[in-house]
Design a protein around this motif. Structure first.
Motif, PDB file in Angstrom:
ATOM      1  N   LYS A 110       7.268   3.321  14.367  1.00  0.00           N
ATOM      2  CA  LYS A 110       7.544   4.745  14.197  1.00  0.00           C
ATOM      3  C   LYS A 110       7.768   5.066  12.725  1.00  0.00           C
ATOM      4  O   LYS A 110       8.564   4.427  12.042  1.00  0.00           O
ATOM      5  CB  LYS A 110       8.777   5.140  15.017  1.00  0.00           C
ATOM      6  N   GLY A 111       7.033   6.049  12.223  1.00  0.00           N
ATOM      7  CA  GLY A 111       7.162   6.449  10.829  1.00  0.00           C
ATOM      8  C   GLY A 111       6.308   5.659   9.859  1.00  0.00           C
ATOM      9  O   GLY A 111       6.238   5.994   8.672  1.00  0.00           O
ATOM     10  N   TYR A 112       5.645   4.604  10.353  1.00  0.00           N
ATOM     11  CA  TYR A 112       4.802   3.784   9.474  1.00  0.00           C
ATOM     12  C   TYR A 112       3.401   4.383   9.435  1.00  0.00           C
ATOM     13  O   TYR A 112       2.840   4.755  10.464  1.00  0.00           O
ATOM     14  CB  TYR A 112       4.740   2.345   9.973  1.00  0.00           C
ATOM     15  N   ASN A 113       2.844   4.458   8.231  1.00  0.00           N
ATOM     16  CA  ASN A 113       1.506   5.009   8.034  1.00  0.00           C
ATOM     17  C   ASN A 113       0.593   3.918   7.500  1.00  0.00           C
ATOM     18  O   ASN A 113       0.968   3.199   6.570  1.00  0.00           O
ATOM     19  CB  ASN A 113       1.565   6.186   7.053  1.00  0.00           C
ATOM     20  N   LEU A 114      -0.597   3.786   8.070  1.00  0.00           N
ATOM     21  CA  LEU A 114      -1.511   2.729   7.653  1.00  0.00           C
ATOM     22  C   LEU A 114      -1.885   2.857   6.179  1.00  0.00           C
ATOM     23  O   LEU A 114      -2.170   1.850   5.518  1.00  0.00           O
ATOM     24  CB  LEU A 114      -2.766   2.745   8.530  1.00  0.00           C
ATOM     25  N   HIS A 115      -1.849   4.071   5.642  1.00  0.00           N
ATOM     26  CA  HIS A 115      -2.211   4.275   4.237  1.00  0.00           C
ATOM     27  C   HIS A 115      -1.202   3.630   3.287  1.00  0.00           C
ATOM     28  O   HIS A 115      -1.514   3.401   2.113  1.00  0.00           O
ATOM     29  CB  HIS A 115      -2.324   5.771   3.933  1.00  0.00           C
ATOM     30  N   GLN A 116       0.003   3.329   3.784  1.00  0.00           N
ATOM     31  CA  GLN A 116       0.987   2.711   2.900  1.00  0.00           C
ATOM     32  C   GLN A 116       0.827   1.194   2.827  1.00  0.00           C
ATOM     33  O   GLN A 116       1.503   0.547   2.020  1.00  0.00           O
ATOM     34  CB  GLN A 116       2.412   3.078   3.339  1.00  0.00           C
ATOM     35  N   TYR A 117      -0.065   0.622   3.637  1.00  0.00           N
ATOM     36  CA  TYR A 117      -0.279  -0.822   3.573  1.00  0.00           C
ATOM     37  C   TYR A 117      -0.891  -1.191   2.226  1.00  0.00           C
ATOM     38  O   TYR A 117      -1.951  -0.680   1.858  1.00  0.00           O
ATOM     39  CB  TYR A 117      -1.202  -1.262   4.713  1.00  0.00           C
ATOM     40  N   PRO A 118      -0.251  -2.078   1.459  1.00  0.00           N
ATOM     41  CA  PRO A 118      -0.743  -2.399   0.116  1.00  0.00           C
ATOM     42  C   PRO A 118      -2.048  -3.180   0.108  1.00  0.00           C
ATOM     43  O   PRO A 118      -2.741  -3.219  -0.907  1.00  0.00           O
ATOM     44  CB  PRO A 118       0.385  -3.250  -0.487  1.00  0.00           C
ATOM     45  N   GLY A 119      -2.388  -3.828   1.214  1.00  0.00           N
ATOM     46  CA  GLY A 119      -3.595  -4.644   1.269  1.00  0.00           C
ATOM     47  C   GLY A 119      -4.830  -3.845   1.651  1.00  0.00           C
ATOM     48  O   GLY A 119      -4.805  -2.625   1.776  1.00  0.00           O
ATOM     49  N   LYS A 120      -5.915  -4.569   1.864  1.00  0.00           N
ATOM     50  CA  LYS A 120      -7.203  -3.961   2.189  1.00  0.00           C
ATOM     51  C   LYS A 120      -7.268  -3.648   3.681  1.00  0.00           C
ATOM     52  O   LYS A 120      -6.884  -4.467   4.514  1.00  0.00           O
ATOM     53  CB  LYS A 120      -8.332  -4.932   1.807  1.00  0.00           C
TER      54      LYS A 120
END
Length: 329
Positions: A110-120
């Protein structure tokens, strides 16, 4: 004299290699793997992700989410990898032809966005899988722990992956059903969820190794083994237990008492083990046919697979699993 010096030097090098710690030897010959997973339905995929990350024999090159739910499954993988400091591993989003929606680990992301993932993050995970296999100078091990629409699509786009990869999967029920039932076999979920894709995958000319319910359906951690995982402060173990709590709370409408005493059945972790070793299992070379109703029937005319049909030492495997997901502590 030169010959003697050369011989002595060779003996020294060989001796040094033999004396290397097991983890150092494993690091020298790590097996490149892709994990294809329907993470987020049953919790065992999350345990399997933790196990593959902490197995020194394996070099995880890519995680691809399978069986739809493209706005749910990749977020679990991304947050997990970020939580354990492994954002060097790319994530691929699989085809979305089947399952849709969310799942029982939604509270954890909850609240996590895939765009914030630092990797590829690859929007076409199937193509990322194909490219990695075809460009690799050595064979890739494809560990599949869910239904197989991604794999069927990959074979359709590029059939040659079957010559450059080997398949290790958690699929089927050969002589034993769910819960260790020896009276009947079952149409195991990863097969019956998408029978056609499974049939196409089993028809491909690659080497296949599977753990059916006969072995993987028996793995539940209890007692001291489970307590070591639940009490561990290793980031991987902590992320697993956090997800387990969310999963169990959703499944039971808030009752997480089981999380204090035992794991659920950890089917998928056996496939991770078979990617690098087989000595704890009885392995049989068997013909298998995938039927239209989702059974994996023994058939001498079927696809020949290496199947883990019994445990030689189930306790040793469970000890290994605990050691891996707790980082050896």
């Amino acid at each position: 004299m030169k010959m003697l010096v050369s011989t002595l030097a060779t003996l020294v090098v060989v001796g040094m290699a033999c004396c290397l710690p097991l983890n150092a030897q494993a690091a020298q010959k790590r097996i490149p793997v892709i994990l294809d997973t329907d993470i987020g339905d049953d919790i065992d995929d999350t345990w399997a992700l933790g196990m593959v990350l902490l197995s020194p024999e394996l070099d995880l090159k890519l995680v691809v989410t399978d069986y739809g739910k493209v706005n749910y499954r990749p977020l679990i993988v991304a947050k997990f990898l970020e939580a354990v400091g492994r954002t060097d591993i790319p994530i691929g989003i699989g085809v979305d032809a089947k399952a849709h929606g969310s799942g029982p680990q939604a509270a954890w992301i909850k609240g996590y966005n895939l765009h914030q993932y630092p990797g590829k993050v690859y929007s076409d995970g199937v193509q990322a899988m194909i490219d990695l296999i075809m460009q690799s100078p050595e064979p890739i091990t494809l560990i599949c722990i869910g239904p197989l629409p991604n794999i069927a699509e990959a074979l359709k786009r590029e059939p040659r992956i079957a010559q450059k990869a080997r398949f290790v999967g958690m699929h089927g029920s050969l002589r034993v059903g769910y819960g260790g039932n020896k009276q009947k076999v079952d149409a195991e979920w990863n097969v019956r969820a998408d029978v056609k894709s499974c049939q196409e995958t089993f028809a491909a000319p690659w080497e296949m190794t599977i753990t059916p319910l006969d072995t993987c359906g028996l793995i539940v951690l209890r007692g001291e083994r489970y307590a070591r995982v639940r009490q561990s402060q290793h980031p991987v173990a902590r992320a697993i237990i956090e997800n387990y709590r969310a999963w169990e709370a959703d499944r039971t409408k808030g009752d997480t008492s089981a999380v204090e005493s035992r794991s659920s059945t950890l089917f998928d972790c056996v496939a991770i083990y078979l990617a690098f070793a087989q000595d704890l299992c009885k392995m049989e070379r068997l013909g298998v046919k995938i039927t239209e109703d989702g059974f994996t029937r023994l058939d001498p005319q079927g696809k020949m697979v290496n199947a883990a049909t019994e445990w030689k030492d189930q306790g040793a495997f469970e000890d290994l699993l605990v050691q891996r997901v707790t980082g050896g502590k």
